[in-house]
Enzyme design. Structure first.
Site, short mmCIF file in Angstrom:
data_model
loop_
_atom_site.label_atom_id
_atom_site.label_comp_id
_atom_site.label_asym_id
_atom_site.label_seq_id
_atom_site.Cartn_x
_atom_site.Cartn_y
_atom_site.Cartn_z
N GLU A 146 0.88 -1.04 -0.12
CA GLU A 146 0.06 -0.21 -0.10
C GLU A 146 0.72 1.26 0.03
OE1 GLU A 146 -3.98 -1.06 2.43
OE2 GLU A 146 -2.76 -0.02 3.41
N CYS A 147 0.73 2.08 -1.09
CA CYS A 147 1.26 3.40 -1.04
C CYS A 147 2.93 3.43 -0.90
CB CYS A 147 0.61 4.24 0.15
SG CYS A 147 0.83 5.98 -0.05
#
Length: 464
Positions: free
Chosen positions: A344-345
């Protein structure tokens, strides 16, 4: 099993951001912990940084309560789960008291959370540049929604004894209790940068000193006995505490069997964004969760069968992450072997070919760079195809929070189709066992994600 939760609790809110919520909430947590109470720390919204300071203040995991990411029905159960065994719960609000998800009324606001928890609100008011007007301000916040109980005010950034007297007189006239007065002081200041406060993991000795200063400021300026009495006035809650095993069973996931696979979870200063419930779900799904630090560890944990790389600040540490070539090679090899990798990210950036020109893991044929533009907000999305986290068509609410840009922004098989806000678009990558995206998703609302990842993980003794 439904139980009656009798836990004293307070929600710390403010008219707007920058009023001093974090200082007051963290200081209260530390001050009450210093009195020998077990304090459960909570944060409204998707913030990952403040909970790190809360954990430092209390010695318990900082937990998020987010109606947008998890749904309103999970607010009480997640609170009850996190507050189990505590003497007091302190919840730090987000933005202004009535601010929530853009264009969606009270959704994800501190006010909505306070009502769901039936908790009294302590309003932190920046007293600088006003005197009698403070009464009108507080009266407006107290009367806007009669279901929100403003239990009192803590005045912040008060300049002098005379200034304090004027503010107190005005609030006394309005019938609002003043529970504390904090003077202007730099002692409890915490440094910020492009995405907010600097996380605890990056400045732990200074963070310890900052939390201690916050606690002292609260002890010196606030009526802790009155605040404790206010917290104890909260009525009992009848909630079924959220339980990771129960959540998995409710999602139709069979109990785990066989050897426990090792799921390596990135941490350290570069990857500080995580929800405590994710590790709990992975454990309940049958995994052995082992943390590692991509800045320091040159090898993945022994027998790693799956990898979770959450959010953080890889852009700050790009040279150091790039210099750790042995670990980058191991991550790339694990992904190439088809093992499940959820990123994520920050994790997305780490899997890219390069970040600001520094070589990363090269799992994804994409390049990332820092920009001046902040991308921020809740997103409604749908899984475009099957992945290690979700079957095609799965709908989620997520959150984006970054200043980087990835080229391309989506692979041939995107992770998500973002349907709101703005025009529909795709983003992220599904590639073999890899699911990489900018979107932060709270797995308490999607417990099957943990089960799917663990089910695909390579177990000890199995050929990869």
């Amino acid at each position: 099993m439904v139980s009656t939760l009798r836990i004293p609790r307070l929600v710390v809110a403010a008219p707007s951001s920058g009023s001093g919520k974090t200082t007051v909430a963290t200081g209260l947590m530390a001050a009450f912990t210093g009195r020998g109470l077990t304090v459960s720390p909570h944060k409204a919204g998707p913030d990952y940084i403040d909970p790190g300071y809360h954990a430092l203040a209390t010695g318990r995991p900082g937990r998020n309560l987010d109606a947008c990411l998890c749904g309103t029905g999970l607010l009480g159960p997640l609170f009850a789960h996190g507050a189990a065994g505590a003497d007091l719960a302190v919840v730090e609000g987000v933005m202004g008291l009535y601010d929530g998800a853009a264009g969606q009324g009270e959704l994800a606001s501190t006010a909505q959370l306070a009502k769901a928890l039936r908790a009294p609100v302590v309003l932190v008011v920046d007293g600088s540049s006003q005197s009698r007007s403070v009464a009108a301000l507080v009266h407006g916040f107290a009367s806007w929604d009669p279901e929100v109980r403003i239990g009192g005010v803590i005045l912040n950034k008060v300049g002098s004894d005379r200034h304090e007297e004027l503010l107190r007189d005005a609030l006394d006239e309005a019938g609002v209790d003043v529970l504390g007065v904090l003077r202007r002081t730099p002692q409890a200041a915490t440094p910020s940068r492009h995405l907010g406060l600097v996380p605890v993991a990056e400045r732990e000795p200074d963070a310890v000193a900052a939390v201690a200063a916050m606690a002292e400021q609260i002890r010196a300026g606030c009526d802790l006995d009155a605040l404790w009495a206010l917290a104890r006035s909260a009525p009992p809650l009848t909630e079924a505490p959220w339980d990771p095993a129960g959540a998995l069973a409710g999602a139709g996931t069979p109990p785990p069997t066989g050897p426990r696979p090792v799921v390596a979870v990135a941490g350290g200063a570069a990857f500080t964004f995580s929800y405590a419930e994710h590790a709990e779900l992975l454990t309940a799904a049958g995994a052995e969760v082992v943390p590692f630090d991509p800045l320091r560890d040159e090898r993945l944990p022994e027998s790693t069968g799956a990898l979770v790389i959450g959010g953080g600040f890889p852009e700050v540490y790009a040279p150091e992450l790039s210099a750790n070539a042995p670990l980058r090679a191991e991550v790339a090899a694990l992904a190439a072997a088809g093992a499940p990798v959820a990123a994520e990210c920050a994790g997305l950036l780490y899997l890219a070919r390069e970040l600001d020109g520094a070589p990363m893991c090269g799992v994804l044929d994409a390049a990332a760079r820092m920009t001046e533009r902040l991308t921020l907000g809740y997103r409604d999305a749908v899984a475009v195809g099957d992945s290690v986290l979700a079957p095609a068509g799965t709908r989620v609410s997520g959150h984006e929070f970054h200043r980087t840009r990835l080229e391309p922004g989506a692979g041939a098989d995107p992770a998500w189709g973002v349907v709101r806000p703005g025009p529909p678009r795709t983003e992220g990558f599904v590639q073999g066992g890899v699911h990489a995206s900018y979107l932060h998703v709270h797995w308490a609302a999607l417990p099957s994600a943990a089960a799917r990842l663990v089910a695909r993980a390579v177990r000890p003794g199995a050929a990869r």
